[in-house]
Design a protein around this motif. Structure first.
Motif, PDB file in Angstrom:
ATOM      1  N   HIS A  44       0.838  -1.229  -0.107  1.00  0.00           N
ATOM      2  CA  HIS A  44       0.110   0.012  -0.143  1.00  0.00           C
ATOM      3  C   HIS A  44       0.857   1.303   0.057  1.00  0.00           C
ATOM      4  CE1 HIS A  44       0.809   0.843   4.207  1.00  0.00           C
ATOM      5  NE2 HIS A  44       0.961  -0.577   4.231  1.00  0.00           N
ATOM      6  N   SER A  45       0.209   2.291  -0.386  1.00  0.00           N
ATOM      7  CA  SER A  45       0.881   3.744  -0.282  1.00  0.00           C
ATOM      8  C   SER A  45       2.345   3.701  -0.736  1.00  0.00           C
ATOM      9  CB  SER A  45       0.942   4.445   1.150  1.00  0.00           C
ATOM     10  OG  SER A  45      -0.345   4.049   1.893  1.00  0.00           O
ATOM     11  N   GLY A  46       2.459   3.454  -2.051  1.00  0.00           N
ATOM     12  CA  GLY A  46       3.715   3.452  -2.520  1.00  0.00           C
ATOM     13  C   GLY A  46       4.640   2.162  -2.278  1.00  0.00           C
ATOM     14  N   TYR A  47       5.710   2.094  -1.697  1.00  0.00           N
ATOM     15  CA  TYR A  47       6.442   0.910  -1.560  1.00  0.00           C
ATOM     16  C   TYR A  47       6.317   0.186  -0.067  1.00  0.00           C
ATOM     17  CZ  TYR A  47       8.496   1.983  -5.982  1.00  0.00           C
ATOM     18  OH  TYR A  47       8.696   2.161  -6.967  1.00  0.00           O
ATOM     19  N   GLU A  48       5.187   0.520   0.726  1.00  0.00           N
ATOM     20  CA  GLU A  48       5.035   0.125   2.262  1.00  0.00           C
ATOM     21  C   GLU A  48       4.534  -1.089   2.066  1.00  0.00           C
ATOM     22  OE1 GLU A  48       3.779   2.963   5.418  1.00  0.00           O
ATOM     23  OE2 GLU A  48       4.017   4.575   3.802  1.00  0.00           O
ATOM     24  N   SER A  49       4.491  -2.159   2.820  1.00  0.00           N
ATOM     25  CA  SER A  49       3.909  -3.418   2.938  1.00  0.00           C
ATOM     26  C   SER A  49       3.963  -3.680   4.489  1.00  0.00           C
ATOM     27  CB  SER A  49       4.577  -4.292   2.178  1.00  0.00           C
ATOM     28  OG  SER A  49       5.614  -4.692   2.675  1.00  0.00           O
ATOM     29  N   ILE A  50       2.834  -4.677   4.771  1.00  0.00           N
ATOM     30  CA  ILE A  50       2.685  -5.207   6.121  1.00  0.00           C
ATOM     31  C   ILE A  50       2.452  -6.804   5.794  1.00  0.00           C
ATOM     32  CG2 ILE A  50       0.569  -4.484   6.497  1.00  0.00           C
ATOM     33  CD1 ILE A  50       1.264  -4.039   9.510  1.00  0.00           C
ATOM     34  N   LEU A  51       2.879  -7.682   6.505  1.00  0.00           N
ATOM     35  CA  LEU A  51       2.447  -8.989   6.369  1.00  0.00           C
ATOM     36  C   LEU A  51       1.362  -9.452   7.686  1.00  0.00           C
ATOM     37  CD1 LEU A  51       6.155 -10.404   6.538  1.00  0.00           C
ATOM     38  CD2 LEU A  51       4.635 -10.328   4.752  1.00  0.00           C
ATOM     39  N   ILE A  52       0.406 -10.143   7.290  1.00  0.00           N
ATOM     40  CA  ILE A  52      -0.720 -10.557   8.069  1.00  0.00           C
ATOM     41  C   ILE A  52      -1.039 -11.814   7.428  1.00  0.00           C
ATOM     42  CG2 ILE A  52      -1.707  -8.256   8.219  1.00  0.00           C
ATOM     43  CD1 ILE A  52      -3.717  -8.724   6.309  1.00  0.00           C
ATOM     44  N   SER A  53      -1.791 -12.496   8.618  1.00  0.00           N
ATOM     45  CA  SER A  53      -2.038 -13.914   8.434  1.00  0.00           C
ATOM     46  C   SER A  53      -3.608 -14.248   8.603  1.00  0.00           C
ATOM     47  CB  SER A  53      -1.357 -15.000   9.169  1.00  0.00           C
ATOM     48  OG  SER A  53      -1.445 -14.630  10.335  1.00  0.00           O
ATOM     49  N   PRO A  54      -4.751 -13.845   7.804  1.00  0.00           N
ATOM     50  CA  PRO A  54      -6.053 -13.990   8.205  1.00  0.00           C
ATOM     51  C   PRO A  54      -6.564 -15.452   7.936  1.00  0.00           C
ATOM     52  CG  PRO A  54      -5.810 -12.764   6.064  1.00  0.00           C
ATOM     53  CD  PRO A  54      -4.402 -13.185   6.764  1.00  0.00           C
ATOM     54  N   LEU A  55      -7.337 -15.990   8.816  1.00  0.00           N
ATOM     55  CA  LEU A  55      -7.455 -17.355   8.912  1.00  0.00           C
ATOM     56  C   LEU A  55      -8.532 -17.341   7.746  1.00  0.00           C
ATOM     57  CD1 LEU A  55      -7.915 -19.973  10.213  1.00  0.00           C
ATOM     58  CD2 LEU A  55      -9.961 -19.202  11.698  1.00  0.00           C
ATOM     59  N   GLN A  56      -9.310 -16.801   7.266  1.00  0.00           N
ATOM     60  CA  GLN A  56     -10.209 -16.982   6.097  1.00  0.00           C
ATOM     61  C   GLN A  56      -9.531 -16.174   4.941  1.00  0.00           C
ATOM     62  OE1 GLN A  56     -13.646 -15.289   8.049  1.00  0.00           O
ATOM     63  NE2 GLN A  56     -14.597 -17.278   7.784  1.00  0.00           N
ATOM     64  N   LYS A  57      -8.390 -16.543   4.475  1.00  0.00           N
ATOM     65  CA  LYS A  57      -7.594 -15.730   3.404  1.00  0.00           C
ATOM     66  C   LYS A  57      -8.387 -15.390   2.251  1.00  0.00           C
ATOM     67  CE  LYS A  57      -3.839 -17.942   2.231  1.00  0.00           C
ATOM     68  NZ  LYS A  57      -2.624 -18.291   1.990  1.00  0.00           N
ATOM     69  N   ASP A  58      -9.248 -16.481   1.768  1.00  0.00           N
ATOM     70  CA  ASP A  58      -9.718 -16.091   0.466  1.00  0.00           C
ATOM     71  C   ASP A  58     -10.867 -15.030   0.510  1.00  0.00           C
ATOM     72  OD1 ASP A  58      -8.124 -17.792  -0.915  1.00  0.00           O
ATOM     73  OD2 ASP A  58      -9.408 -19.619  -0.703  1.00  0.00           O
ATOM     74  N   ALA A  59     -11.552 -15.247   1.751  1.00  0.00           N
ATOM     75  CA  ALA A  59     -12.813 -14.253   1.968  1.00  0.00           C
ATOM     76  C   ALA A  59     -12.168 -12.884   2.206  1.00  0.00           C
ATOM     77  CB  ALA A  59     -13.600 -14.727   3.104  1.00  0.00           C
ATOM     78  N   PHE A  60     -10.956 -12.648   2.847  1.00  0.00           N
ATOM     79  CA  PHE A  60     -10.441 -11.725   3.260  1.00  0.00           C
ATOM     80  C   PHE A  60      -9.925 -10.817   1.937  1.00  0.00           C
ATOM     81  CE2 PHE A  60      -6.459  -9.083   4.065  1.00  0.00           C
ATOM     82  CZ  PHE A  60      -6.843  -8.261   4.982  1.00  0.00           C
ATOM     83  N   ILE A  61      -9.268 -11.387   0.950  1.00  0.00           N
ATOM     84  CA  ILE A  61      -8.764 -10.946  -0.212  1.00  0.00           C
ATOM     85  C   ILE A  61     -10.114 -10.533  -1.122  1.00  0.00           C
ATOM     86  CG2 ILE A  61      -7.915 -11.541  -2.433  1.00  0.00           C
ATOM     87  CD1 ILE A  61      -5.842 -13.627  -0.646  1.00  0.00           C
ATOM     88  N   ALA A  62     -11.136 -11.232  -1.236  1.00  0.00           N
ATOM     89  CA  ALA A  62     -12.351 -10.954  -1.985  1.00  0.00           C
ATOM     90  C   ALA A  62     -12.974  -9.885  -1.530  1.00  0.00           C
ATOM     91  CB  ALA A  62     -13.511 -12.420  -1.992  1.00  0.00           C
ATOM     92  N   HIS A  63     -13.036  -9.696  -0.102  1.00  0.00           N
ATOM     93  CA  HIS A  63     -13.612  -8.494   0.362  1.00  0.00           C
ATOM     94  C   HIS A  63     -12.869  -7.518   0.094  1.00  0.00           C
ATOM     95  CE1 HIS A  63     -15.505  -6.813   4.551  1.00  0.00           C
ATOM     96  NE2 HIS A  63     -15.593  -5.849   3.339  1.00  0.00           N
TER      97      HIS A  63
END
Length: 142
Positions: free
Chosen positions: A107-126
């Motif tokens: 996000h915002s240029g070259y910034e990133s953050i690592l996360i691990s949602p349990l419902q990965k597919d639903a999170f991405i689709a949302h």
């Protein structure tokens, strides 16, 4: 509408972290042949705190923001319209993710953050529903 996604937990990772904290206590007991309470008074609360962080890591998606919290630690909200790309990764670097099966949110240029949602597919689709320009890059299978 606000949706809360809990973090996926690698229980082996939590066990490893807690074992590393408890092991020094066991070594003191074994080599001194007596019960030493001081290491436990220091390391057990630390282990409990880590357990608290593991159990309370969440990602909250509203119509405009992604909010990340790890226990009482709150990260700066990310505007969903600023998210450019989401990549699957196993990057083990320290982050608000309680699993090694992670997503890197760019996000915002070259910034990133690592996360691990349990419902990965639903999170991405949302997120893609809220911002259709988000590119998803699945992990390459070699």
């Amino acid at each position: 509408m606000v949706t809360v996604y809990k973090s996926k937990i690698d229980w082996w990772l939590l066990g490893l972290v807690i074992a590393v904290l408890i092991l020094p206590c066991c070594i003191v007991i074994i080599y001194n042949n007596e019960w030493e309470i001081v290491p436990f008074l220091i390391l057990l609360p630390l282990a409990a705190f880590i357990l608290y962080l593991f159990l309370n890591t969440r990602y909250t998606v509203s119509s405009s923001e992604l909010k990340i919290s790890c226990g009482f630690i709150k990260y700066k909200p990310i505007e969903i319209k600023a998210i450019r790309k989401i990549e699957e990764t196993y990057n083990p670097i320290s982050s608000p993710a309680t699993s090694i099966d992670r997503l890197e949110v760019w996000h915002s240029g070259y910034e990133s953050i690592l996360i691990s949602p349990l419902q990965k597919d639903a999170f991405i689709a949302h997120l893609q529903e809220l911002n259709p320009s988000i590119v998803f890059a699945p992990r390459s299978k070699k």
